[in-house]
Scaffold this motif. Structure first.
Motif, PDB file in Angstrom:
ATOM      1  N   ARG A   1       0.887  -1.201   0.008  1.00  8.86           N
ATOM      2  CA  ARG A   1      -0.134   0.236  -0.149  1.00  8.86           C
ATOM      3  C   ARG A   1       0.888   1.036   0.039  1.00  8.86           C
ATOM      4  O   ARG A   1       1.738   1.486   0.814  1.00  8.86           O
ATOM      5  CB  ARG A   1      -1.016  -0.019   1.300  1.00  8.86           C
ATOM      6  CG  ARG A   1      -2.090  -0.924   1.096  1.00  8.86           C
ATOM      7  CD  ARG A   1      -3.063  -0.816   2.412  1.00  8.86           C
ATOM      8  NE  ARG A   1      -4.223  -1.976   2.147  1.00  8.86           N
ATOM      9  CZ  ARG A   1      -4.787  -2.411   3.334  1.00  8.86           C
ATOM     10  NH1 ARG A   1      -4.297  -1.871   4.271  1.00  8.86           N
ATOM     11  NH2 ARG A   1      -5.648  -3.188   2.610  1.00  8.86           N
TER      12      ARG A   1
ATOM     13  N   SER B   1       5.288   3.529   1.498  1.00 13.53           N
ATOM     14  CA  SER B   1       4.706   2.290   1.314  1.00 13.53           C
ATOM     15  C   SER B   1       4.650   1.429   2.576  1.00 13.53           C
ATOM     16  O   SER B   1       5.633   1.525   3.406  1.00 13.53           O
ATOM     17  CB  SER B   1       5.521   1.593  -0.056  1.00 13.53           C
ATOM     18  OG  SER B   1       5.358   1.931  -1.064  1.00 13.53           O
TER      19      SER B   1
ATOM     20  N   TRP C   1       0.845   4.803   0.689  1.00 15.84           N
ATOM     21  CA  TRP C   1       0.070   5.718   1.454  1.00 15.84           C
ATOM     22  C   TRP C   1       0.436   7.093   0.622  1.00 15.84           C
ATOM     23  O   TRP C   1       1.644   7.636   0.659  1.00 15.84           O
ATOM     24  CB  TRP C   1       0.096   5.972   2.826  1.00 15.84           C
ATOM     25  CG  TRP C   1      -0.587   4.561   3.384  1.00 15.84           C
ATOM     26  CD1 TRP C   1       0.148   3.305   3.379  1.00 15.84           C
ATOM     27  CD2 TRP C   1      -1.846   4.360   3.636  1.00 15.84           C
ATOM     28  NE1 TRP C   1      -0.774   2.602   4.010  1.00 15.84           N
ATOM     29  CE2 TRP C   1      -1.791   3.327   4.014  1.00 15.84           C
ATOM     30  CE3 TRP C   1      -2.877   5.321   3.766  1.00 15.84           C
ATOM     31  CZ2 TRP C   1      -3.360   2.629   4.652  1.00 15.84           C
ATOM     32  CZ3 TRP C   1      -4.073   5.172   4.299  1.00 15.84           C
ATOM     33  CH2 TRP C   1      -4.254   3.543   4.535  1.00 15.84           C
TER      34      TRP C   1
ATOM     35  N   TYR D   1      -4.536   6.012  -0.616  1.00 11.04           N
ATOM     36  CA  TYR D   1      -3.519   5.232  -1.085  1.00 11.04           C
ATOM     37  C   TYR D   1      -3.617   4.269  -2.343  1.00 11.04           C
ATOM     38  O   TYR D   1      -4.717   4.284  -2.835  1.00 11.04           O
ATOM     39  CB  TYR D   1      -3.381   4.103  -0.041  1.00 11.04           C
ATOM     40  CG  TYR D   1      -4.408   3.077   0.290  1.00 11.04           C
ATOM     41  CD1 TYR D   1      -4.623   2.165  -0.317  1.00 11.04           C
ATOM     42  CD2 TYR D   1      -5.311   3.151   1.338  1.00 11.04           C
ATOM     43  CE1 TYR D   1      -5.535   1.009  -0.048  1.00 11.04           C
ATOM     44  CE2 TYR D   1      -6.349   2.810   1.600  1.00 11.04           C
ATOM     45  CZ  TYR D   1      -6.455   1.237   0.939  1.00 11.04           C
ATOM     46  OH  TYR D   1      -7.548   0.639   1.293  1.00 11.04           O
TER      47      TYR D   1
ATOM     48  N   GLU E   1      -2.964   0.267  -3.875  1.00  5.95           N
ATOM     49  CA  GLU E   1      -2.761  -0.988  -3.375  1.00  5.95           C
ATOM     50  C   GLU E   1      -2.443  -1.923  -4.412  1.00  5.95           C
ATOM     51  O   GLU E   1      -3.240  -1.917  -5.584  1.00  5.95           O
ATOM     52  CB  GLU E   1      -4.088  -1.263  -2.842  1.00  5.95           C
ATOM     53  CG  GLU E   1      -3.973  -2.952  -2.105  1.00  5.95           C
ATOM     54  CD  GLU E   1      -4.782  -3.348  -1.012  1.00  5.95           C
ATOM     55  OE1 GLU E   1      -5.101  -4.451  -1.115  1.00  5.95           O
ATOM     56  OE2 GLU E   1      -5.153  -2.456  -0.212  1.00  5.95           O
TER      57      GLU E   1
END
Length: 259
Positions: free
Chosen positions: A128, A170, A130, A145, A147
């Motif tokens: 993820r 991340s 962010w 975020y 993914e």
């Protein structure tokens, strides 16, 4: 105004690894280029390490506003004169976007002045990314975020200078974190490092990743006039204010200095 973009790929794994060849049958460089060309105002083309002058001739760089760089297996094959040409253009104002394993590229290490080393693991784990700078132009059109279901892990410490801005951090399934989106200014040029892009996963088909790259190109485009680093010797009679020459010197008026 059209932004002219060159996507440089080393084009090695596509020729030697059947997984990469299956995911990117036309090469990662062409996949990235096609994604950029979806955006109005971007004119992207791909070049590779195998092209004449390693794809980055003076003419090509002269006509490049933003250069994207993807490399992994062949960093050592990039000639110093190629790096010299790219560095000169970055200092003049060309934008540079360094992707994934390009953190070890000669041009990135030279511009950073550090080893650019990191931890890594190839396990296909979730990542993820962010968004930690939601007002930045590079993240416009994204949510909180991105993914990615399967990626290679990169972990801190990341041996780069403190960035001007951190755009993404991340979080990986295995617990590590990484500063995955960093910006720098070198000379007159903007630099963006963006972590995702391991070649055995279809990351450059991801719509959010494509959005980041389109935004990054627009952010990194040259602004203002081109800066030419010439380091001239200014004779005393050409100074803005009157100067009286006092004492002796190494150089005659207008003579080039030592470099």
């Amino acid at each position: 105004m059209t932004i002219n973009v060159t996507v440089w790929g080393e084009n090695v794994h596509e020729q030697t690894n059947e997984v990469v060849a299956r995911i990117y049958p036309d090469g990662m460089h062409n996949c990235i280029t096609e994604g950029l060309n979806e955006a109005e105002g971007l004119n992207a083309r791909a070049v590779t390490l195998q092209d004449p002058e390693q794809g980055l001739s003076e003419e090509t760089l002269e006509n490049t506003d933003v250069l994207l760089w993807w490399g992994h297996a062949a960093h050592g094959d990039v000639l110093e004169e190629t790096v010299d040409r790219v560095q000169a253009r970055v200092l003049q104002g060309m934008g540079l976007i360094v992707l994934h394993s390009g953190h070890y590229a000669k041009i990135f290490k030279r511009l950073m002045g550090t080893t650019c080393s990191l931890k890594w693991r190839e396990a296909g784990e979730r990542e993820r990314l962010w968004v930690v700078n939601p007002g930045h132009p590079i993240v416009q059109g994204l949510g909180d975020y991105i993914e990615l279901p399967h990626t290679e892990m990169y972990g801190e410490p990341f041996a780069v200078p403190n960035p001007d801005e951190v755009i993404f951090i991340s979080a990986f399934e295995g617990g590590e974190v990484f500063r995955s989106g960093l910006t720098y200014k070198r000379g007159n040029g903007k630099i963006f490092y963006f972590r995702p892009g391991h070649e055995t996963y279809p990351i450059y088909y991801n719509e959010q990743v494509k959005t980041v790259l389109k935004n990054a190109v627009k952010w990194a485009r040259p602004e203002g006039s081109r800066w030419i680093d010439s380091s001239p010797n200014i004779p005393a009679d050409q100074a803005p204010n009157p100067v009286e020459i006092k004492g002796e010197g190494l150089h005659k008026p207008g003579e080039e200095g030592f470099k």
